[in-house]
Design a protein around this motif. Structure first.
Motif, PDB file in Angstrom:
ATOM      1  N   MET B   1       0.844  -1.212   0.000  1.00  0.00           N
ATOM      2  CA  MET B   1       0.000   0.000   0.000  1.00  0.00           C
ATOM      3  C   MET B   1       0.871   1.249   0.000  1.00  0.00           C
ATOM      4  O   MET B   1       1.852   1.328   0.724  1.00  0.00           O
ATOM      5  N   GLU B   2       0.483   2.223  -0.801  1.00  0.00           N
ATOM      6  CA  GLU B   2       1.258   3.458  -0.895  1.00  0.00           C
ATOM      7  C   GLU B   2       1.232   4.213   0.441  1.00  0.00           C
ATOM      8  O   GLU B   2       0.202   4.281   1.097  1.00  0.00           O
ATOM      9  N   ASP B   3       2.371   4.760   0.818  1.00  0.00           N
ATOM     10  CA  ASP B   3       2.458   5.530   2.063  1.00  0.00           C
ATOM     11  C   ASP B   3       2.197   7.003   1.752  1.00  0.00           C
ATOM     12  O   ASP B   3       3.067   7.729   1.295  1.00  0.00           O
ATOM     13  N   LEU B   4       0.961   7.452   2.046  1.00  0.00           N
ATOM     14  CA  LEU B   4       0.592   8.846   1.751  1.00  0.00           C
ATOM     15  C   LEU B   4       1.173   9.826   2.768  1.00  0.00           C
ATOM     16  O   LEU B   4       1.187  11.024   2.546  1.00  0.00           O
ATOM     17  N   TYR B   5       1.573   9.288   3.907  1.00  0.00           N
ATOM     18  CA  TYR B   5       2.045  10.162   4.991  1.00  0.00           C
ATOM     19  C   TYR B   5       3.371   9.676   5.564  1.00  0.00           C
ATOM     20  O   TYR B   5       3.442   9.282   6.721  1.00  0.00           O
ATOM     21  N   PRO B   6       4.425   9.709   4.748  1.00  0.00           N
ATOM     22  CA  PRO B   6       5.715   9.218   5.250  1.00  0.00           C
ATOM     23  C   PRO B   6       6.231  10.081   6.406  1.00  0.00           C
ATOM     24  O   PRO B   6       6.012  11.288   6.433  1.00  0.00           O
ATOM     25  N   SER B   7       6.874   9.432   7.358  1.00  0.00           N
ATOM     26  CA  SER B   7       7.470  10.135   8.504  1.00  0.00           C
ATOM     27  C   SER B   7       8.595   9.283   9.062  1.00  0.00           C
ATOM     28  O   SER B   7       8.635   8.076   8.845  1.00  0.00           O
ATOM     29  N   ARG B   8       9.503   9.909   9.792  1.00  0.00           N
ATOM     30  CA  ARG B   8      10.634   9.240  10.452  1.00  0.00           C
ATOM     31  C   ARG B   8      11.509   8.503   9.440  1.00  0.00           C
ATOM     32  O   ARG B   8      11.998   7.411   9.717  1.00  0.00           O
ATOM     33  N   ARG B   9      11.675   9.101   8.264  1.00  0.00           N
ATOM     34  CA  ARG B   9      12.491   8.460   7.230  1.00  0.00           C
ATOM     35  C   ARG B   9      13.591   9.362   6.733  1.00  0.00           C
ATOM     36  O   ARG B   9      14.429   8.954   5.944  1.00  0.00           O
ATOM     37  N   SER B  10      13.507  10.635   7.120  1.00  0.00           N
ATOM     38  CA  SER B  10      14.415  11.603   6.527  1.00  0.00           C
ATOM     39  C   SER B  10      15.185  12.316   7.640  1.00  0.00           C
ATOM     40  O   SER B  10      14.825  12.253   8.810  1.00  0.00           O
ATOM     41  N   THR B 186      -4.695  20.304   9.462  1.00  0.00           N
ATOM     42  CA  THR B 186      -4.639  20.257   7.991  1.00  0.00           C
ATOM     43  C   THR B 186      -3.204  20.215   7.470  1.00  0.00           C
ATOM     44  O   THR B 186      -2.983  20.242   6.267  1.00  0.00           O
ATOM     45  N   THR B 187      -2.247  20.199   8.377  1.00  0.00           N
ATOM     46  CA  THR B 187      -0.838  20.100   7.975  1.00  0.00           C
ATOM     47  C   THR B 187      -0.230  18.835   8.568  1.00  0.00           C
ATOM     48  O   THR B 187      -0.359  18.593   9.776  1.00  0.00           O
ATOM     49  N   TYR B 188       0.406  18.052   7.723  1.00  0.00           N
ATOM     50  CA  TYR B 188       1.084  16.857   8.236  1.00  0.00           C
ATOM     51  C   TYR B 188       2.561  17.168   8.404  1.00  0.00           C
ATOM     52  O   TYR B 188       3.204  17.665   7.469  1.00  0.00           O
ATOM     53  N   ILE B 189       3.068  16.883   9.581  1.00  0.00           N
ATOM     54  CA  ILE B 189       4.502  17.095   9.817  1.00  0.00           C
ATOM     55  C   ILE B 189       5.224  15.758   9.777  1.00  0.00           C
ATOM     56  O   ILE B 189       4.972  14.880  10.601  1.00  0.00           O
ATOM     57  N   SER B 190       6.089  15.605   8.779  1.00  0.00           N
ATOM     58  CA  SER B 190       6.939  14.417   8.730  1.00  0.00           C
ATOM     59  C   SER B 190       8.068  14.623   9.714  1.00  0.00           C
ATOM     60  O   SER B 190       8.818  15.593   9.608  1.00  0.00           O
ATOM     61  N   CYS B 191       8.178  13.699  10.671  1.00  0.00           N
ATOM     62  CA  CYS B 191       9.187  13.853  11.718  1.00  0.00           C
ATOM     63  C   CYS B 191      10.513  13.241  11.283  1.00  0.00           C
ATOM     64  O   CYS B 191      10.585  12.436  10.367  1.00  0.00           O
ATOM     65  N   VAL B 192      11.540  13.646  11.985  1.00  0.00           N
ATOM     66  CA  VAL B 192      12.908  13.231  11.680  1.00  0.00           C
ATOM     67  C   VAL B 192      13.229  11.906  12.374  1.00  0.00           C
ATOM     68  O   VAL B 192      12.695  11.625  13.451  1.00  0.00           O
ATOM     69  N   GLY B 193      14.055  11.062  11.737  1.00  0.00           N
ATOM     70  CA  GLY B 193      14.591   9.885  12.423  1.00  0.00           C
ATOM     71  C   GLY B 193      13.780   8.633  12.209  1.00  0.00           C
ATOM     72  O   GLY B 193      12.697   8.655  11.621  1.00  0.00           O
ATOM     73  N   LEU B 204       5.066   5.591  25.525  1.00  0.00           N
ATOM     74  CA  LEU B 204       3.854   5.905  26.261  1.00  0.00           C
ATOM     75  C   LEU B 204       4.192   6.694  27.515  1.00  0.00           C
ATOM     76  O   LEU B 204       3.365   7.360  28.089  1.00  0.00           O
ATOM     77  N   LYS B 205       5.437   6.582  27.957  1.00  0.00           N
ATOM     78  CA  LYS B 205       5.863   7.376  29.108  1.00  0.00           C
ATOM     79  C   LYS B 205       6.543   8.653  28.648  1.00  0.00           C
ATOM     80  O   LYS B 205       6.350   9.707  29.204  1.00  0.00           O
ATOM     81  N   LYS B 206       7.376   8.538  27.643  1.00  0.00           N
ATOM     82  CA  LYS B 206       8.125   9.698  27.186  1.00  0.00           C
ATOM     83  C   LYS B 206       8.451   9.494  25.716  1.00  0.00           C
ATOM     84  O   LYS B 206       9.139   8.545  25.351  1.00  0.00           O
ATOM     85  N   GLN B 207       7.894  10.369  24.881  1.00  0.00           N
ATOM     86  CA  GLN B 207       8.029  10.238  23.432  1.00  0.00           C
ATOM     87  C   GLN B 207       9.418  10.688  22.999  1.00  0.00           C
ATOM     88  O   GLN B 207       9.869  11.763  23.384  1.00  0.00           O
ATOM     89  N   GLU B 208      10.120   9.880  22.209  1.00  0.00           N
ATOM     90  CA  GLU B 208      11.412  10.323  21.706  1.00  0.00           C
ATOM     91  C   GLU B 208      11.500  10.286  20.185  1.00  0.00           C
ATOM     92  O   GLU B 208      12.377  10.891  19.588  1.00  0.00           O
ATOM     93  N   TYR B 209      10.586   9.543  19.554  1.00  0.00           N
ATOM     94  CA  TYR B 209      10.534   9.521  18.097  1.00  0.00           C
ATOM     95  C   TYR B 209       9.133   9.969  17.684  1.00  0.00           C
ATOM     96  O   TYR B 209       8.202   9.872  18.464  1.00  0.00           O
ATOM     97  N   GLY B 210       8.993  10.427  16.448  1.00  0.00           N
ATOM     98  CA  GLY B 210       7.701  10.968  16.059  1.00  0.00           C
ATOM     99  C   GLY B 210       7.454  12.297  16.753  1.00  0.00           C
ATOM    100  O   GLY B 210       6.324  12.700  16.981  1.00  0.00           O
ATOM    101  N   VAL B 211       8.551  12.988  17.099  1.00  0.00           N
ATOM    102  CA  VAL B 211       8.437  14.281  17.766  1.00  0.00           C
ATOM    103  C   VAL B 211       8.597  15.388  16.729  1.00  0.00           C
ATOM    104  O   VAL B 211       9.604  15.440  16.029  1.00  0.00           O
ATOM    105  N   PRO B 212       7.599  16.275  16.612  1.00  0.00           N
ATOM    106  CA  PRO B 212       7.715  17.352  15.631  1.00  0.00           C
ATOM    107  C   PRO B 212       8.842  18.308  15.976  1.00  0.00           C
ATOM    108  O   PRO B 212       9.156  18.507  17.139  1.00  0.00           O
ATOM    109  N   ASP B 213       9.449  18.898  14.960  1.00  0.00           N
ATOM    110  CA  ASP B 213      10.583  19.814  15.173  1.00  0.00           C
ATOM    111  C   ASP B 213      10.116  21.198  15.603  1.00  0.00           C
ATOM    112  O   ASP B 213       8.979  21.591  15.378  1.00  0.00           O
TER     113      ASP B 213
END
Lengths: 305, 305
Positions: B1-10, B186-193, B204-213
């Protein structure tokens, strides 16, 4: 000297009425506060004052604060406190000794006059600092009475000191503004535990001793709730040395900053600490009081000269 | 399936417009929201609704929440999340599968009707939980889009899910209430890492990835500021799966609690995760959708029967 406010000596916390007046001088029409402001301070332990400084003066202070933070390398490294887990500057101490604009602010009659009235004495700067809570990752500061620390760790004998903070940014409930418990200044909370030596090296980042217990805090909040000291840049917050206060963290993008001065009565100068043997260093509590001569006129004019 | 919302890849964050509608069904007078509410949700990405439940229903939910927290030992231990550095329960997951009152609440037409209208589909519970932020020592939850995690870690293909939270305590700006950035949905933020394996055990205790810049967050806040979802017990908060939200810590004595349900469109069921190979466990994102039949009447009556 008798310890009127023992703390960190017992395994049990204790709440007791304070043994000092809140207003040392009766109000007269000559006072720099209105009768309503004076009685409010007596009742709640703090005041939020608007419009004491002109827009140009506020801008001058903001520029000076920015300059100090970005040129921190020219300051005494001992006076710089960074965020836990980061190198961002959280506080710069002894600003009235390191920056002429801040020295002038500390001596301004608009602030000194209030301190002299409340304390009915000549005053000196016990401690000064520039506080800076960065956006996104600003950490909380847990509930505490400043006096408890000044008494135990610095040797301040009586509650005859007042803090005055000049807000340099917009302060609101969500960017970590100061929260105060109205009326809490008339109750002294003796905290549990002892103070380790050199405690100040950690306590400025994260307080672990001199922390009030949950039951006492809940009791104080039940009585009068919590007030957030919100205000625009230039707002002045005057608060009693024993009023319970703290601040939430700040994940908003907006940093929060203020210039903070503790005025102590000349008659209340520091003695030997009531807790650890060795007092904290000079920039946290001066042991060589220099009474202030209040300066009139605008900050902006004083700087031009 | 196509990934319309890539994140944590760049190595660079990216902001881009979302590729899904916000309102899937056009408003008609039969809708469970007013025209104003529907357009407000479309514009801001969330709604705060009062008075959906009676006082008796709210009391029932509060009692049930208290019971679950104090009798947590009878629950599936995997579904319990504690505060960092403490054993206090912060969240209980899969409450609609572990407590009949919560199952009934999750199926209530007052909530399900709104979800079906917004998503124009039958719906099922993607995730449910009871959130509890203790007083004095409640920790912050940093800014995030729920969809970003559900997409990357769970395999939710499109933005066709909505969260509904029922407040069980007084929520205000100083006790760590949810803060939202209006219009950010209405804005998707692709996160780093990248996402490490088994990330959920820590996130669930402390987010370290998927964190917006910081730059993207500041841009979103510059546009429309931050709104605090304040409200009394029983207030319902409906929010878009991609709206940026977070919460401050809580040093006040007042805990903060809510029951939280994620409704996903049946047509939007989970695929293979778009990030790590292994999806998160059942209680974080169900892979066996059971379409809900909306229940009418009062919660209090349903329980009596």
């Amino acid at each position: 000297m008798e310890d009127l406010y023992p703390s960190r000596r017992s395994h049990e916390a204790m709440m007791s009425p304070i043994k000092d007046p809140v207003l040392y001088r009766p109000w007269t029409p000559e006072a720099p506060l209105t009768a309503g402001q004076a009685s409010r301070f007596e009742r709640e332990g703090f005041l939020v004052l608007d419009g004491l400084f002109t827009d140009e003066e506020v801008r001058l202070l903001q520029e000076e604060a920015a300059r100090l933070r970005t040129q921190a390398q020219v300051l005494d490294p001992e006076t710089l406190i960074t965020e836990p887990n980061s190198s961002e500057v959280r506080s710069i101490f002894a600003i009235h000794q390191q920056a002429p604009v801040m020295q002038r602010l500390a001596s301004d009659r608009r602030l000194v006059g209030i301190a002299e009235f409340l304390l009915d004495d000549r005053v000196y700067i016990h401690q000064s600092r520039l506080n800076y809570k960065p956006g996104f990752r600003g950490k909380e500061f847990y509930w505490h009475s400043d006096f408890e620390t000044w008494h135990v760790e610095d040797g301040m004998p009586r509650m005859r000191a007042v803090s005055i903070s000049v807000l340099l940014t917009e302060n609101d409930a969500i960017n970590g503004a100061l929260m105060l418990i109205p009326g809490s200044h008339t109750t002294y909370i003796s905290c549990v535990g002892e103070t380790p030596a050199e405690h100040y090296l950690h306590s400025l980042k994260k307080q672990e001793y001199g922390v009030p217990d949950d039951v006492s805090l809940a009791t104080l909040v039940d009585q009068q709730g919590i007030v957030v000291a919100e205000g625009k840049p230039g707002t002045v917050l005057v608060f009693h040395c024993n009023v319970m206060h703290g601040s939430n963290g700040n994940i908003t993008p907006q940093p929060r900053s203020n210039a903070f001065f503790v005025y102590n009565a000349l008659s209340n100068r520091l003695q030997a600490p009531f807790g650890p043997e060795k007092p904290r260093p000079w920039f946290l509590g001066t042991r060589e009081p220099q009474p202030i001569t209040p300066q009139t006129g605008l900050l902006t004019e004083a700087v031009k000269r």
